[in-house]
Design a protein around this motif. Structure first.
Motif, PDB file in Angstrom:
ATOM      1  N   TYR A 127       0.853  -1.186   0.000  1.00  0.00           N
ATOM      2  CA  TYR A 127       0.000   0.000   0.000  1.00  0.00           C
ATOM      3  C   TYR A 127       0.887   1.234   0.000  1.00  0.00           C
ATOM      4  CZ  TYR A 127      -3.425  -3.448   1.385  1.00  0.00           C
ATOM      5  OH  TYR A 127      -4.231  -4.558   1.415  1.00  0.00           O
ATOM      6  N   VAL A 128       0.349   2.333  -0.506  1.00  0.00           N
ATOM      7  CA  VAL A 128       1.052   3.610  -0.492  1.00  0.00           C
ATOM      8  C   VAL A 128       0.346   4.510   0.512  1.00  0.00           C
ATOM      9  CG1 VAL A 128       1.727   5.635  -1.831  1.00  0.00           C
ATOM     10  CG2 VAL A 128       1.748   3.369  -2.900  1.00  0.00           C
ATOM     11  N   ILE A 129       1.123   5.062   1.435  1.00  0.00           N
ATOM     12  CA  ILE A 129       0.601   6.013   2.412  1.00  0.00           C
ATOM     13  C   ILE A 129       1.484   7.246   2.319  1.00  0.00           C
ATOM     14  CG2 ILE A 129       0.180   6.502   4.848  1.00  0.00           C
ATOM     15  CD1 ILE A 129      -0.300   3.519   5.267  1.00  0.00           C
ATOM     16  N   GLY A 130       0.947   8.317   1.776  1.00  0.00           N
ATOM     17  CA  GLY A 130       1.746   9.524   1.539  1.00  0.00           C
ATOM     18  C   GLY A 130       2.874   9.196   0.580  1.00  0.00           C
ATOM     19  N   GLN A 131       4.107   9.442   1.006  1.00  0.00           N
ATOM     20  CA  GLN A 131       5.279   9.133   0.185  1.00  0.00           C
ATOM     21  C   GLN A 131       5.898   7.796   0.549  1.00  0.00           C
ATOM     22  OE1 GLN A 131       8.106  12.322   0.273  1.00  0.00           O
ATOM     23  NE2 GLN A 131       6.650  13.814  -0.488  1.00  0.00           N
ATOM     24  N   ASN A 132       5.236   7.053   1.393  1.00  0.00           N
ATOM     25  CA  ASN A 132       5.785   5.793   1.874  1.00  0.00           C
ATOM     26  C   ASN A 132       5.075   4.595   1.260  1.00  0.00           C
ATOM     27  OD1 ASN A 132       7.714   6.585   4.146  1.00  0.00           O
ATOM     28  ND2 ASN A 132       5.883   7.774   4.618  1.00  0.00           N
ATOM     29  N   ASN A 133       5.856   3.601   0.904  1.00  0.00           N
ATOM     30  CA  ASN A 133       5.321   2.314   0.481  1.00  0.00           C
ATOM     31  C   ASN A 133       5.456   1.368   1.657  1.00  0.00           C
ATOM     32  OD1 ASN A 133       4.669   2.757  -2.322  1.00  0.00           O
ATOM     33  ND2 ASN A 133       6.857   3.038  -2.620  1.00  0.00           N
TER      34      ASN A 133
END
Length: 119
Positions: free
Chosen positions: A17-23
């Motif tokens: 999943y992608v949360i903001g700029q984080n995978n």
């Protein structure tokens, strides 16, 4: 933050999943057991998967880094084989609430973190 439903992830598998700029990715190790990790190998900082949602080894026993073949315990994130042996994946606190997986996004690195820079 609610990321997905528990039923979205079969037992012995993982989804990214992608949360903001984080995978991130979430591993479902048993019927009601999950673990969430930043999708970064501690060895070179590369994503662990080459294909979407392909984080596990062939027999779904360990998380595998597609770049270096490092193997990680799915419940702890500890590397047990490979160039980063003894190191661990960046684990995130997560819970199951009413069939939904919640991840503590406050534990994610900020946009200025070296973990969010290209290797």
């Amino acid at each position: 933050m609610q990321v997905c439903k528990l039923d979205d992830i079969p037992v012995s598998s993982a989804h990214g999943y992608v949360i903001g700029q984080n995978n991130i990715f979430i591993v479902r190790t048993a019927q009601h057991e999950i673990a969430a990790y930043l999708n970064r190998c501690p060895h070179m900082g590369v994503p662990l998967n080459w294909e979407q949602n392909r984080f596990m080894d062939n027999d779904c026993s360990f998380i595998r880094c597609a770049t270096h073949g490092a193997m990680f315990e799915p419940d702890t994130g500890l590397c047990i084989l490979g160039p980063c042996r003894g190191e661990s994946l960046w684990q995130l606190a997560c819970t199951i609430e009413n069939g939904n997986i919640q991840v503590d996004v406050s534990e994610l690195p900020g946009s200025d973190s070296p973990l969010n820079q290209e290797p």
